[in-house]
Every structure is written in structure tokens, then in C-alpha cells.
Motif scaffolding. Sequence first.
Motif, PDB file in Angstrom:
ATOM      1  N   ASP A 116      -5.704  13.684  -1.582  1.00  0.00           N
ATOM      2  CA  ASP A 116      -5.109  13.993  -0.289  1.00  0.00           C
ATOM      3  C   ASP A 116      -3.670  14.477  -0.462  1.00  0.00           C
ATOM      4  O   ASP A 116      -3.231  15.413   0.209  1.00  0.00           O
ATOM      5  CB  ASP A 116      -5.106  12.747   0.605  1.00  0.00           C
ATOM      6  CG  ASP A 116      -6.485  12.420   1.153  1.00  0.00           C
ATOM      7  OD1 ASP A 116      -7.484  12.883   0.562  1.00  0.00           O
ATOM      8  OD2 ASP A 116      -6.569  11.690   2.156  1.00  0.00           O
ATOM      9  N   ALA A 117      -2.946  13.834  -1.354  1.00  0.00           N
ATOM     10  CA  ALA A 117      -1.527  14.138  -1.525  1.00  0.00           C
ATOM     11  C   ALA A 117      -1.286  15.482  -2.212  1.00  0.00           C
ATOM     12  O   ALA A 117      -0.287  16.150  -1.936  1.00  0.00           O
ATOM     13  CB  ALA A 117      -0.857  13.025  -2.345  1.00  0.00           C
TER      14      ALA A 117
ATOM     15  N   ASN B 190      -4.880  -1.104   3.990  1.00  0.00           N
ATOM     16  CA  ASN B 190      -4.294   0.241   3.924  1.00  0.00           C
ATOM     17  C   ASN B 190      -4.151   0.798   5.332  1.00  0.00           C
ATOM     18  O   ASN B 190      -4.929   0.459   6.224  1.00  0.00           O
ATOM     19  CB  ASN B 190      -5.183   1.211   3.133  1.00  0.00           C
ATOM     20  CG  ASN B 190      -5.494   0.750   1.728  1.00  0.00           C
ATOM     21  OD1 ASN B 190      -6.648   0.760   1.323  1.00  0.00           O
ATOM     22  ND2 ASN B 190      -4.469   0.354   0.981  1.00  0.00           N
ATOM     23  N   GLU B 191      -3.187   1.677   5.499  1.00  0.00           N
ATOM     24  CA  GLU B 191      -3.075   2.391   6.772  1.00  0.00           C
ATOM     25  C   GLU B 191      -4.267   3.319   6.969  1.00  0.00           C
ATOM     26  O   GLU B 191      -4.793   3.468   8.076  1.00  0.00           O
ATOM     27  CB  GLU B 191      -1.767   3.180   6.809  1.00  0.00           C
ATOM     28  CG  GLU B 191      -1.544   3.926   8.105  1.00  0.00           C
ATOM     29  CD  GLU B 191      -0.220   4.671   8.131  1.00  0.00           C
ATOM     30  OE1 GLU B 191      -0.081   5.600   8.953  1.00  0.00           O
ATOM     31  OE2 GLU B 191       0.684   4.321   7.332  1.00  0.00           O
ATOM     32  N   THR B 192      -4.701   3.949   5.869  1.00  0.00           N
ATOM     33  CA  THR B 192      -5.864   4.837   5.904  1.00  0.00           C
ATOM     34  C   THR B 192      -7.130   4.029   5.653  1.00  0.00           C
ATOM     35  O   THR B 192      -7.201   3.267   4.686  1.00  0.00           O
ATOM     36  CB  THR B 192      -5.745   5.942   4.839  1.00  0.00           C
ATOM     37  OG1 THR B 192      -4.541   6.686   5.072  1.00  0.00           O
ATOM     38  CG2 THR B 192      -6.947   6.871   4.880  1.00  0.00           C
TER      39      THR B 192
ATOM     40  N   SER C  18      -7.963  16.515   3.558  1.00  0.00           N
ATOM     41  CA  SER C  18      -7.943  15.079   3.298  1.00  0.00           C
ATOM     42  C   SER C  18      -9.342  14.598   2.938  1.00  0.00           C
ATOM     43  O   SER C  18     -10.281  14.727   3.731  1.00  0.00           O
ATOM     44  CB  SER C  18      -7.434  14.333   4.539  1.00  0.00           C
ATOM     45  OG  SER C  18      -7.684  12.948   4.428  1.00  0.00           O
TER      46      SER C  18
ATOM     47  N   TYR D 274      -3.846  20.853   2.592  1.00  0.00           N
ATOM     48  CA  TYR D 274      -3.845  19.627   3.399  1.00  0.00           C
ATOM     49  C   TYR D 274      -5.256  19.184   3.799  1.00  0.00           C
ATOM     50  O   TYR D 274      -5.485  18.699   4.909  1.00  0.00           O
ATOM     51  CB  TYR D 274      -2.964  19.790   4.646  1.00  0.00           C
ATOM     52  CG  TYR D 274      -1.537  20.166   4.305  1.00  0.00           C
ATOM     53  CD1 TYR D 274      -0.648  19.210   3.834  1.00  0.00           C
ATOM     54  CD2 TYR D 274      -1.106  21.483   4.414  1.00  0.00           C
ATOM     55  CE1 TYR D 274       0.660  19.551   3.495  1.00  0.00           C
ATOM     56  CE2 TYR D 274       0.188  21.843   4.074  1.00  0.00           C
ATOM     57  CZ  TYR D 274       1.070  20.868   3.614  1.00  0.00           C
ATOM     58  OH  TYR D 274       2.347  21.221   3.273  1.00  0.00           O
TER      59      TYR D 274
ATOM     60  N   SER E  23       0.834  -1.192   0.000  1.00  0.00           N
ATOM     61  CA  SER E  23       0.000   0.000   0.000  1.00  0.00           C
ATOM     62  C   SER E  23       0.875   1.250   0.000  1.00  0.00           C
ATOM     63  O   SER E  23       2.014   1.226   0.471  1.00  0.00           O
ATOM     64  CB  SER E  23      -0.917   0.002   1.223  1.00  0.00           C
ATOM     65  OG  SER E  23      -1.742   1.141   1.236  1.00  0.00           O
ATOM     66  N   TYR E  24       0.323   2.329  -0.535  1.00  0.00           N
ATOM     67  CA  TYR E  24       1.049   3.597  -0.590  1.00  0.00           C
ATOM     68  C   TYR E  24       0.430   4.604   0.373  1.00  0.00           C
ATOM     69  O   TYR E  24      -0.701   4.437   0.841  1.00  0.00           O
ATOM     70  CB  TYR E  24       1.026   4.162  -2.012  1.00  0.00           C
ATOM     71  CG  TYR E  24       1.791   3.319  -2.997  1.00  0.00           C
ATOM     72  CD1 TYR E  24       3.125   3.583  -3.289  1.00  0.00           C
ATOM     73  CD2 TYR E  24       1.180   2.244  -3.634  1.00  0.00           C
ATOM     74  CE1 TYR E  24       3.834   2.802  -4.195  1.00  0.00           C
ATOM     75  CE2 TYR E  24       1.883   1.456  -4.536  1.00  0.00           C
ATOM     76  CZ  TYR E  24       3.209   1.742  -4.811  1.00  0.00           C
ATOM     77  OH  TYR E  24       3.907   0.955  -5.695  1.00  0.00           O
ATOM     78  N   LYS E  25       1.161   5.658   0.658  1.00  0.00           N
ATOM     79  CA  LYS E  25       0.667   6.712   1.530  1.00  0.00           C
ATOM     80  C   LYS E  25      -0.625   7.298   0.954  1.00  0.00           C
ATOM     81  O   LYS E  25      -0.730   7.536  -0.248  1.00  0.00           O
ATOM     82  CB  LYS E  25       1.721   7.819   1.674  1.00  0.00           C
ATOM     83  CG  LYS E  25       1.302   8.934   2.620  1.00  0.00           C
ATOM     84  CD  LYS E  25       2.366  10.017   2.683  1.00  0.00           C
ATOM     85  CE  LYS E  25       1.911  11.157   3.603  1.00  0.00           C
ATOM     86  NZ  LYS E  25       2.904  12.252   3.673  1.00  0.00           N
ATOM     87  N   ASP E  26      -1.592   7.512   1.795  1.00  0.00           N
ATOM     88  CA  ASP E  26      -2.897   8.112   1.465  1.00  0.00           C
ATOM     89  C   ASP E  26      -3.862   7.155   0.766  1.00  0.00           C
ATOM     90  O   ASP E  26      -5.018   7.514   0.540  1.00  0.00           O
ATOM     91  CB  ASP E  26      -2.739   9.380   0.597  1.00  0.00           C
ATOM     92  CG  ASP E  26      -1.903  10.451   1.262  1.00  0.00           C
ATOM     93  OD1 ASP E  26      -2.122  10.683   2.464  1.00  0.00           O
ATOM     94  OD2 ASP E  26      -1.046  11.054   0.594  1.00  0.00           O
ATOM     95  N   CYS E  27      -3.435   5.957   0.387  1.00  0.00           N
ATOM     96  CA  CYS E  27      -4.349   5.020  -0.273  1.00  0.00           C
ATOM     97  C   CYS E  27      -5.427   4.541   0.699  1.00  0.00           C
ATOM     98  O   CYS E  27      -5.127   4.260   1.859  1.00  0.00           O
ATOM     99  CB  CYS E  27      -3.592   3.797  -0.793  1.00  0.00           C
ATOM    100  SG  CYS E  27      -2.483   4.105  -2.165  1.00  0.00           S
TER     101      CYS E  27
END
Length: 335
Positions: free
Chosen positions: A310-311, A195-197, A318, A316, A138-142
Motif C-alpha cells: 500500500d505504501a 490496527n487502524e486498517t 491499496s 495509490y 501499529s504503523y500506517k497501512d499495517c
Amino acid sequence: MGFVMNKEDFSKTIEKLSQDYRLYAPVVKKGEGRCLDEDIVRYDFIKDADEIELELKSDYSFKEILLPLSETLFYFTENETKVADRDLSDVLVFLRSCDLHGLQRLDDMYLRNGREKDFFYNRIREHVHFVLIGCTHSYKDCFCVSMGANKIDDGYVFSIEQSNDGFKSEIKDDAFASYFVGQAENVAVSYVTENETKVHVPDRVPLSIYKSDMWREYDVRCIGCGRCTLVCPTCTCFTMQDTFYDAKGKVGERRRVNASCMIDGYTNVAGGGSYRQPKGERMRFKVLHKVNDFKARFGYNMCTGCGRCDAVCPEYISFSTLINKLDAEIKKEAE
């Protein structure tokens, strides 16, 4: 069926494919980011395997191949019109699962949103084929897992992903097997399972939420730049612009130009009217369209959880947080 390839095999495979197809893939653009010393990953036509970026998530989506930022539709004189010429040679687009899910949304909007297909979209779409880039992490913000867009089983001709010191591909369309150089093996596509998110999309949005104070925050925070919609793989809005070649306006061309509900001027109408001026109202429209209105028409959510909005937001803001705030507000009202 699939193939395992070393770097040389992959290069030969891409070389063979480029003889019959235009290849459109994510590419690292050095120093072309928001700051002069930042790189950015966006789509472009490629000829060489080394140009394809398979590890980093693209900052922009693939959709410009189907929906150019500015596209001349036709030319006109006083007595006749002529549809603008277009390169209709076949294209292979390399994209991830969230974007391939986004393609379904674009097709619904342009091909299944009325009695007739959009002629200009469809004539390009018929010549575009898709290559799935496997996601090994997974990538950041996914938040694609929450949106059900982390995995897809069809819609692509073959997959590609880096594996150990080489590459592997699953062949979905046997017509493409002859292009591959490497060792034939059974291959499975990698996809993200967490995902983290995480977001929780509300099942039902009551009408009262339209007047909720939650939107007022964005009257100030949002600056209406439209970046979130320009990078989104599912935003489809446009405006029409006529360019005249003569003083009387009888000779010229009509263009379809990418536009957005978040950008000034989009809601302008004849007579000087302009709607949804406060930025919070625009944010409300966008959010509810992504997770409610589109679903009411087509049966599934418009957002695919790619996280690009988000990115890219300079303030900023989200979108994933917005969805969760919407869900919390609806639950609060229901108490």
C-alpha cells in the motif's frame, strides 16, 4: 529469561554478536528514497548498534538475504557445471512479527512445496537465524492483526525493542544469553493488538469472481511496475537467465533473478505466447494467490498484512482495500 540494557550495554551486546555472526538489519538510507530528499529504510549488513533502525517500519522486507535480486546459481562449460560459491557464514536477521510470519511462507514455497527442497534456498536458510523486533504500536497501512501475523511465539533466537531510555530482550535460545551485557530480568515481547486498517478475508472464493468486473479498474490504474511484489515479504517469483561467455553458448552462468506476476514478460512462453496481459488480470492473480490459492495448498493465507505494498504503490492502489472489495463482491454475488 531476558535482559534490560542501557544504550552502552546494547552496543556491547551487538559488538559481541558481530564477532560470530553477520548482522542483517533495517537501516535508514539517507536520501535514497523515491525522491532525492527522502530517506528510506531497507535491509543491510551492520556492525554497530547505532545503525539498526528499531522504531521505523522498514520500507523493504528482509527477504533479499534468502532470495537475492540476482543470484548466480552455477557456472557451466560444455562438459561440466560448478555450483557458485556463496558466503555461508551464520547471519542474524532483525525483523518484525509480520516478516517472521512471512518467513514461514517462504519456507513453505521453497522447502515444502514438493518432494525436494530448493537446494540454493536451503543452503542459505540453514545459516540464517532471526531476531524478533517487538512492535510497541501499529504503523500506517499495517493490517497484520486481521491476517493473524501480529504475534509469533517461536522461530526467533531472541527479541529486541526499545524500552524507556534503553532496550529489552527476551532470550528464546539460551545459547545467546552469553552475548548479552545488562541486567537479567523476565521480559515479554511487545506486539500489536489493533490496527487502524482492518480487512475481512473471504472464507471461500467462487469461480465466478474470476470474471468479475471489479478487476477491470486495474487495467487502467495499475502501471505494472511490480513495486508491490518487490517489497512484499512473501512474493517468491523468479525467472532464469543464462549469460554466455562465448559465441557458441557453451560456456557461461545461470542466474535466478527476482521477477513478478505484475511485471511485463513474466508470462512469456516459447513460441511467442504471453498470458495475463491486461493489468487487471495480473492484479486478480496476485490478490487471489495471496488470500485464496496459497491457503488451499498450505492451509493459511499468504499475505501477512505488513502494508508495504500500500505504501509503495505510485498509483495509490491499496491491497487492503482490494481484499475488502473482493469480500464485498463475493457477498454481493451471493445475495
